[in-house]
Scaffold this motif. Structure first.
Motif, PDB file in Angstrom:
ATOM      1  N   LEU A   1      27.669  45.221   1.843  1.00 46.38           N
ATOM      2  CA  LEU A   1      26.921  45.696   0.394  1.00 46.38           C
ATOM      3  C   LEU A   1      26.634  46.841   0.193  1.00 46.38           C
ATOM      4  N   HIS A   2      26.427  47.382   0.743  1.00 39.67           N
ATOM      5  CA  HIS A   2      25.400  48.976   1.141  1.00 39.67           C
ATOM      6  C   HIS A   2      25.676  49.619   2.097  1.00 39.67           C
ATOM      7  N   ILE A   3      25.806  51.067   1.935  1.00 39.20           N
ATOM      8  CA  ILE A   3      25.653  52.310   2.570  1.00 39.20           C
ATOM      9  C   ILE A   3      25.682  53.237   2.434  1.00 39.20           C
ATOM     10  N   GLY A   4      25.434  54.327   3.175  1.00 37.55           N
ATOM     11  CA  GLY A   4      24.801  55.982   3.279  1.00 37.55           C
ATOM     12  C   GLY A   4      25.081  56.575   3.976  1.00 37.55           C
ATOM     13  N   PHE A   5      25.502  58.175   3.476  1.00 38.31           N
ATOM     14  CA  PHE A   5      25.204  58.512   5.180  1.00 38.31           C
ATOM     15  C   PHE A   5      23.781  59.393   4.569  1.00 38.31           C
ATOM     16  N   MET A   6      23.001  59.479   6.129  1.00 37.71           N
ATOM     17  CA  MET A   6      21.714  60.162   5.965  1.00 37.71           C
ATOM     18  C   MET A   6      21.876  61.438   5.869  1.00 37.71           C
TER      19      MET A   6
ATOM     20  N   ALA B   1      23.827  47.828   4.420  1.00 41.22           N
ATOM     21  CA  ALA B   1      23.095  46.570   4.557  1.00 41.22           C
ATOM     22  C   ALA B   1      23.771  44.997   4.712  1.00 41.22           C
ATOM     23  N   ASP B   2      23.879  44.374   4.781  1.00 42.07           N
ATOM     24  CA  ASP B   2      24.712  43.309   4.505  1.00 42.07           C
ATOM     25  C   ASP B   2      24.296  42.054   3.774  1.00 42.07           C
ATOM     26  N   ASP B   3      25.430  41.217   3.712  1.00 45.56           N
ATOM     27  CA  ASP B   3      24.877  40.278   2.833  1.00 45.56           C
ATOM     28  C   ASP B   3      23.778  39.116   3.112  1.00 45.56           C
ATOM     29  N   LYS B   4      23.934  38.909   4.918  1.00 43.78           N
ATOM     30  CA  LYS B   4      22.903  37.537   5.486  1.00 43.78           C
ATOM     31  C   LYS B   4      21.474  38.749   5.737  1.00 43.78           C
TER      32      LYS B   4
END
Length: 1606
Positions: free
Chosen positions: A197-202, A212-215
């Motif tokens: 559900l969420h992703i991003g570069f550091m 991050a996922d829905d679990k």
């Protein structure tokens, strides 16, 4: 000839010296005129120029109400046509999410990423060259810091990183693993069943991702390149993997809480370096916690925060967050103006939201305190929640628009524009028409939190859809991914909003909004205005002026043809009711008001009186301009107006006869801007003398010219008045209404001269009331004193003027008299002039005589001397003027024959007051003062008598007459009681002082020395121990009080009673003679006495002398009249013989105080008479009860079987009264029986005559039964109707009444039974167990027999007799005494039935199984452990032991160890007596054995027929007490609701060693299923709330049900 006072006042003024002159225009506070009583300048429809329009800019619910769009939306049609078309969906898949950066990225359902530039050109379709089937749809997208890479998260847990310009193959691919195949797990990562559900570069690195996922799992991924291949190392930040091999139910039970990642975001990089960027912060939010984790150098939690408890459960479960990086103004475009716009150096900020609560978290860097921080060169991070905002509904998406604005999306799809500085929503936009794309990511994972509240007790109303992948912001723009289109929005600026209003022709709203922009009343941040005030003024000023001028030019140019061209047509338009014209003028007036306010706020008055006035003048709408200008002049916002505009203003107002409004404006204008000649001529012609005086004084400094005008008015008045004395004719002016109107108008205008004199003599500007400067005030006062007190004719103007002659008919003699102007003013209204002079005397101008050569501190003299100019005559004259001179002049004038006593009395009052106030300035002879005093004692009218008396009081403080006797006689004659009080107090004649208080019957108001109530303090002062009075003086005071005893009590009965009791108690006896006609006063007097008496001596031993039998009887009679509810409370304090019944009972009976009658009769021992009075009152209550039912004599009045028109409130009151008096009657009978039990011999079986107690019981029972019978027969002639109604589901009022009366009959018989069932044991025998014979003082059977005999004689009907007997026997349903009596009368053997019940209960139930239905363990049978049976036997032994000890204690009480008579109780009802014969041990042993046997039998039966719960640690005594013992918990055999029972003697023993099995109680149901009690309660409690149990809620055994059968 009559003076003006006779015309001006209906009666002479009361206390004229206590009032101060006040003009109509003195109050400086003016408000905007809401409504004018006079005609309007242009139209009556617009006379009220108060803008009452709703301010649409304070509360903005939607942008649909505004002519502009808060957010200007742009549809990307070209992009939408490629993404949302059928061909595009077929080729690429439907859009699912988006990301915005240097380009626009849109993820699709086929796993592709479409990259568009801002010209809406498709640059590439990433993933089209790779098989993305296994990855699934794109669920998350993110750009790198430099916008060259894009990362994607997919439906099946795959992660990709792509180079935008080289999209043939992914630069990074992180595949998920299957949790069902543990052999394949070689690293951390997402599982294949989880959606990313969420992703991003550091930071700046392209090889580091966070996801991050829905679990509920989040990871930190680092990709490294080796010589051979790429490796990806994933670090788990939060979450748990599913455990392989466990059942689903067991796996769920291991989870602490249902969770998912609601929001997730790595901290982005700002435009300036910040120490926090090196820590790689990641913020994520679950349903339960917000956590910020640093990923460098290692993963470590830096901050945690839980969900606020203040959030309501009704809010949806939502969470969102967004970072704003650290910025510096020097790196921002246009940085030199950023400080004024509120942009400064800032730390990174995190905005996060739980449901509806938004919080701003500031991240700052602390010092490296720890050793670890110093070694790693890492700073400590501080997190501070600085601001909060609470919305009305849950928030589902949140983004930073810029450093000062946050945009929020609510659950109802409203866009909130939030100012981060003020945390206030400035605008609201409806996004429903945009149809934002949303996804249901969380309902399946978090459904447990909605259904059962979760294992942690959290409960939520609903779980909203996710909007975070469809709502983005970038560089001040808002991007929306809709269901059918892609849109970009920006906040409209202040200039755009103004332009929108102007284009919509809402000119007034545009000007009003621009004014708010100028003053800063709106939110500057969201509309692009600087926060600095000066900078904002510079930006808005020109646009505001342009808006005003453009609006007026456009509006007024269209109104020229419709505007009345001349004032005459304007007046005609006042009565015109054409709606079109009304609307036009109203809109023009509103526009004028807003324009005036804008120009006033911007201080652009030059524009107002130049361009704006020119527009109104050209449109011939000057009336609206001046009417709008009027409130600004009156409130003194605008005081300078160009002379040309003032001239036009006067012409228009004068033409419309708006004289008063014009006068008000002139008095508030700066006189330097007006045309003096024009104004003075206008004011004279329209008789605007207030404005005329103001212009003369302020513009020219002339204070005598107004007096000249007033003298001319006086001359006109007396000339006109003289005409009325001539012979009237048909054409005489005096015979017409015009004559009266002219006289009235003249009197009104002339009356202003006295206010003018008062203002000037006290240094105030007339008519505004402002104080003058010292020099101006001296000049003004000198001019008026010179004019009035010069003593001769004045020439004005001095240089070229003429003499001012006054006098009727050119009477030369009257003009040449001394002080002609002063005489004329006194002649017109002497009281008003004297009152003005009274104010003048308070001014310091007349304090000292000043040398005409001046003194050192004289500013005027210094100025004149420096200019070598002589002082004016008026200054020289006024400086020599004194108060003494003025008084002498007034005495000389008013002593003439032309003034009557009605006028001269005011001078006497003036002299009396000022001679006392200014003795150092006024010196008068004693003869004159005595004459003044005697004249004041002869007031010409009763209305001014009080003023004269007050003046005498003033005069006596300064003048001491030689002999007071003559004056006292005079004061007594004229009833100047306040003066007499003052004299007698000063002369210490206290007896006469007290007498004067009572003679002053009109002194009801507070005066100088108080009111008549002061007589009490005076008497207290004279008679107290601290007083210096001699015994003779005290006796005289007491004699005066005794002589005026009636007046003293009438003044204040309470204080009188206390005073007399303290000093003259012998006067109490006069109360019954002198106040026989004032029973209310007598009551208050006696109430005070008895209240103090009861407080002082509650024991009633030492009574005061006044507390006689007469006093008590009188007080009871008065209580019956005034406070009947307190009669009983007083009677309780009386003793036998304190009152005579013959004197009191009649009063109690007439007042209806039945309780008082009964109480007195009872206290005197007359119980029979008390019962008789009570029965008589019951008859009255019966009549009242029957009157509530209309037409009861002709049958029932019913509607559909129900009675109508029954006053339920009255019915309830009567029923309560019946219940009260029946209970009172039973108490009286019982009390009488107790008193006679020891004195009256008991009945024998052969006695026939009833005793007194039995007679009163019989009378009471007969009365209530007769009452019930009469009411029943009246309301229900057919008894069968009542029987049907009484068995129905609902009762009507008559049925309830009959049932209530029957309950009363039962209560009476119950009370009789209790009173007659007490039996004393004689000769040591216990009734029921053999022994002596019993006897009672009252026999129930004898009363019952006599009652039945009387009832049978009175009611020969068998039905009536049956009903009476039914009521009697219903009284004994649950009474053990009645059961015994019935058994004796009916002679039936009940043991047969008891044996049958015992046999049935011994049969029991057959157990269907030997194991617990829940846990499967054995609960009974031969294979049970030996400890179970041992514990059971041990328990039975303990129970038997405790039972024996309890029985022995009972026997010790029954047998006793001494020879005294001992009474003991069996079952709480039967009493026995043990004799004193110690030799009869055998009989005693038999008796004890019989009791023991009966007790054992009852105990055994109880053990066999009840349920007993025994647990480890229980008190066996409590568990085994008899069923009749109410101190132990109730024991249940069978629960009707669940049809369950518990096996008798179930066991649960305490574990004594580690090997002993734990024992528990067993519960068995009628269905033969059996459970451990703990197992059953655990299953049943699972449906209850947390922290409660079945036992604590319902009790042991209640609510149990078989879980297999139910």
């Amino acid at each position: 000839m009559s003076s003006a006072s006779d015309f001006l006042l209906a009666s002479p003024p009361l206390r004229p010296f206590d009032r101060r002159f006040q003009s109509r225009l003195e109050s400086p506070a003016y408000s905007l005129r809401s409504e004018s009583p006079a005609p309007s300048l242009a139209q009556s429809r617009i006379s009220s120029i108060s803008i009452a329009l709703d301010d649409a800019f304070d509360h903005l619910p939607t942008d649909a109400q505004l002519p502009w769009e808060v957010v200007g939306w742009t549809k990307l049609r070209k992009l939408s046509s490629q993404v949302y078309s059928e061909a595009g969906k077929l080729q690429f898949g439907a859009p699912t999410c988006m990301a915005v950066g240097g380009t626009i990225a849109i993820g699709t359902a086929k796993g592709l990423i479409l990259i568009f530039d801002y010209n809406q050109n498709l640059l590439c379709a990433i993933g089209s060259n790779v098989n993305m089937t296994n990855a699934g749809a794109v669920t998350a997208l993110s750009f790198s810091h430099d916008h060259t890479y894009v990362a994607s998260g997919h439906e099946h847990g795959h992660l990709f990183a792509w180079h935008i310009k080289r999209p043939l193959a992914p630069r990074m691919h992180i595949a998920p693993f299957d949790p069902l195949h543990p052999d394949h797990q070689r690293h951390d990562g997402h599982v294949s069943t989880a959606k990313i559900l969420h992703i991003g570069f550091m930071g700046k690195r392209h090889s580091v991702l966070a996801s991050a996922d829905d679990k509920g799992m989040a990871f930190y991924h680092v990709s490294t390149q080796s010589l051979i291949n790429k490796q990806v190392r994933s670090t788990r930040l939060v979450g748990r993997y599913p455990t392989v091999g466990l059942k689903t139910a067991e796996f769920v039970s291991r989870q602490k809480k249902a969770t998912s990642v609601l929001a997730f975001a790595p901290m982005p990089l700002g435009n300036s370096p910040h120490p926090t960027e090196s820590r790689g912060l990641v913020a994520l939010m679950t349903p339960h916690i917000l956590v910020i984790i640093s990923t460098s150098p290692t993963a470590q939690t830096q901050f945690k925060a839980g969900r606020p408890k203040s959030i309501s459960d009704t809010m949806g479960l939502s969470g969102c967050l967004d970072w704003f990086p650290a910025i510096s103004p020097k790196f921002v475009k246009g940085a030199k103006n950023m400080a004024s716009n509120g942009i400064h150096n800032s730390n990174p900020r995190l905005a996060y939201c739980w449901s509806n609560v938004v919080t701003i978290l500031d991240v700052s860097v602390g010092s490296a305190e720890s050793k670890e921080h110093i070694q790693t060169h890492m700073h400590h991070l501080d997190f501070n929640a600085t601001k909060k905002y609470m919305a009305d509904e849950a928030i589902v998406a949140m983004r930073w628009l810029n450093s000062q604005i946050i945009v929020l999306v609510t659950i109802t799809q409203r866009l909130l524009i939030l100012n981060e500085h003020t945390m206030r929503v400035t605008d609201v936009v409806d996004l429903v028409p945009r149809q934002i794309m949303r996804h249901d990511y969380f309902s399946d994972q978090l459904n447990e939190l909605v259904i059962s509240g979760g294992s942690g007790g959290d409960h939520y109303a609903t779980i909203p859809d996710a909007f975070f992948n469809s709502f983005k912001t970038y560089k001040g723009r808002i991007f929306l991914l809709g269901m059918y289109e892609f849109a970009v929005g920006h906040l409209s600026s202040w200039a755009e909003r103004l332009m929108s209003l102007m284009e919509a022709e809402k000119f007034a709203d545009a000007i009003r909004l621009a004014t708010k922009y100028y003053t800063g009343e709106t939110d500057q941040v969201t509309i692009g205005l600087p926060e600095d005030e000066q900078a904002r003024h510079d930006v808005v000023y020109d646009r505001l002026i342009e808006t005003v001028l453009t609006s007026l030019r456009y509006t007024l140019s269209d109104s020229v043809s419709n505007t009345p061209p001349t004032p005459s047509t304007m007046r005609t338009a006042v009565e015109d009711e054409q709606l079109d014209a009304d609307s036009q003028y109203r809109s023009t007036a509103i526009l004028a008001e807003t324009s005036f306010e804008a120009l006033y706020v911007t201080d652009a008055l030059d524009v107002l009186f130049d361009s704006v006035y020119e527009y109104f003048e050209n449109a011939d709408m000057r009336g609206i301009f001046f009417e709008t200008l009027e409130p600004y002049i009156l409130s003194e916002k605008i005081v300078s107006v160009p002379p040309a505009i003032v001239k036009e203003l006067i012409n228009i107002y004068a033409s419309l006869a708006l004289n008063e409004r014009l006068e008000e404006m002139i008095c508030h204008l700066d006189t330097k801007t007006i045309d003096i000649d024009q104004v003075t001529m206008l004011c004279r012609s329209f008789e605007l003398y207030d404005a005329l005086i103001y212009v003369w004084n302020q513009a020219l400094g002339d204070y005598i010219s107004p007096m000249v005008d007033f003298m001319g008015l006086l001359d006109q008045y007396y000339r006109l008045l003289a005409q009325s004395n001539e012979e009237p004719s048909s054409n005489d002016v005096a015979s017409t209404d015009d004559y009266e109107n002219r006289l009235y108008k003249l009197r009104q205008n002339i009356g202003k001269v006295y206010s003018y004199l008062s203002y000037i003599f006290t240094g105030r500007v007339y008519p505004t009331g402002q104080f003058m400067g010292a020099a101006d005030a001296e000049e003004a006062k000198a001019a008026l004193y010179y004019f009035l007190f010069l003593g001769s004719i004045v020439t004005w103007p001095r240089e070229y003027g003429s003499e001012i002659l006054v006098g009727a008919d050119d009477d030369e003699k009257s003009s040449r008299q001394s002080f002609p102007y002063l005489r004329l003013l006194l002649r017109f209204d002497a009281p008003a002039f004297v009152a003005a002079m009274n104010e003048a005397f308070e001014d310091t101008f007349l304090n000292d005589v000043v040398d005409i050569d001046g003194d050192e501190d004289d500013e005027v003299f210094d100025e004149v001397k420096a200019k070598h100019v002589e002082l004016p005559d008026d200054i020289i004259f006024a400086r020599a003027l004194t108060r003494q001179y003025i008084v002498n002049i007034l005495l000389e004038i008013l002593s003439g024959s032309e003034f009557s006593s009605k006028e001269t009395v005011y001078l006497d009052m003036f002299i009396a007051r000022n001679a006392a106030k200014y003795p150092q300035f006024i010196s008068l002879s004693n003869t004159l003062l005595k004459e003044v005093m005697f004249r004041l004692c002869k007031p010409p009218s009763p209305e001014i008598a009080d003023d004269c008396q007050l003046s005498v009081e003033y005069l006596l403080s300064a003048y001491k007459p030689d002999s007071l006797d003559d004056l006292v006689k005079t004061f007594v004659q004229v009833r100047y009681f306040r003066v007499l009080k003052w004299i007698f107090r000063a002369e210490k004649q206290y007896a006469r002082l007290v007498s004067v208080y009572f003679e002053d019957s009109e002194d009801s108001m507070a005066t100088t020395y108080g009111s008549r109530d002061e007589v009490f303090s005076t008497i207290e002062e004279c008679l107290s121990a601290r007083s210096d009075l001699s015994n003779e003086q005290r006796s005289q005071v007491k004699a005066a009080v005794a002589a005026n005893y009636r007046n003293l009590v009438l003044t204040n009965p309470t204080q009188s009673a206390e005073l007399v009791e303290r000093y003259m108690p012998e006067l109490h006896s006069q109360l019954y003679e002198k106040l026989v006609d004032r029973r209310d006063v007598q009551f208050k007097y006696l109430k005070s006495l008895f209240s103090k008496e009861l407080q002082r001596d509650p024991s009633r031993r030492n009574r005061s002398k006044w507390n006689t039998q007469q006093a008590r009887e009188t007080y009871i009679t008065l209580l019956c009249e005034f406070e009947k509810n307190k009669v009983i409370a007083f009677l309780r304090h009386l003793q036998k013989g304190d009152v005579r019944l013959s004197k009191v009972l009649s009063s109690l009976e007439s007042a209806g105080v039945i309780d008082g009658e009964i109480f007195l009769l009872r206290s005197e021992g007359q119980y029979a008479e008390a019962i008789r009075r009570l029965i008589s009152h019951l008859e009255d209550l019966k009549e009242k009860l029957l009157t509530l039912y209309p037409d009861f004599s002709r049958g029932r009045t019913r509607t559909r079987g129900r009675w109508v028109h029954v006053d339920e409130h009255k019915l309830v009151d009567i029923e309560r009264a019946l219940q009260h008096y029946i209970l009172l009657g039973t108490r009286l009978c019982s009390e009488r029986a107790k008193k006679l039990s020891s004195t009256i011999p008991a009945h024998t079986n052969g006695g026939d005559k009833l005793t007194e107690v039995e007679s009163i019981w019989l009378d009471l029972i007969d009365a209530i039964v007769a009452l019930t019978r009469d009411v029943s027969s009246t309301l229900f002639p057919d008894i069968t109707v009542f029987e049907k109604m009484s068995h129905s589901s609902s009762y009507d009022s008559p049925t309830k009444t009959i049932l209530f009366l029957r309950r009363l009959v039962q209560d009476v018989f119950s009370a009789l039974l209790v009173a007659t069932a007490t039996t004393k044991v004689a000769n040591g025998a216990v009734p029921g167990f053999g022994g002596g014979s019993a006897r009672t003082t009252t026999s129930f059977l004898r009363i019952l027999e006599a009652f039945l005999t009387r009832t049978a004689a009175a009611s020969p009907s068998v039905v009536d007799l049956r009903n009476v007997l039914a009521n009697i026997f219903e009284a004994y349903i649950y009474e053990r005494q009645l059961l015994t009596l019935t058994n004796r009368l009916l002679n039936k053997d009940l043991m047969v039935h008891v044996s049958r019940v015992y046999a049935i209960r011994q049969e029991g139930w057959r157990v269907g199984s030997r194991t617990c239905e829940v846990c499967g363990k054995k609960v009974w049978g031969p294979d049970m452990p030996y400890e179970v049976y041992t514990a059971w036997e041990r328990k039975l032994e303990d129970v038997e032991r405790r039972r024996s000890e309890r029985f022995k204690s009972q026997v010790s009480v029954a047998a006793g160890e001494d020879d005294a008579d001992v009474e003991f109780e069996i079952d709480g009802d039967m009493r026995g007596r043990r004799g004193r014969e110690e030799d009869d041990e055998v009989d005693k042993g038999k008796q004890i054995e019989r009791v023991k046997s009966a007790s054992r039998s009852r105990s055994r039966a109880a053990d066999e027929h009840r349920v007993v719960f025994l647990r480890p640690g229980d008190d066996l005594d409590e568990a085994e007490t008899s069923p009749s013992d109410e101190s132990v918990p109730t024991v249940h055999e069978t629960t009707a609701a669940a049809a369950a029972a518990t096996i008798p003697a179930t066991t649960k023993t305490t574990t004594t060693t580690t090997t002993t099995p734990e024992l528990d109680s067993v519960v068995m149901f009628k269905c033969t299923h059996i459970y451990h009690r703990k197992c059953l309660e655990r299953i049943l409690d699972s449906g209850l709330d947390k922290g409660t149990s079945l036992v604590s809620q319902r009790g042991i055994g209640e609510g149990y049900k078989c879980i297999l059968c139910d």
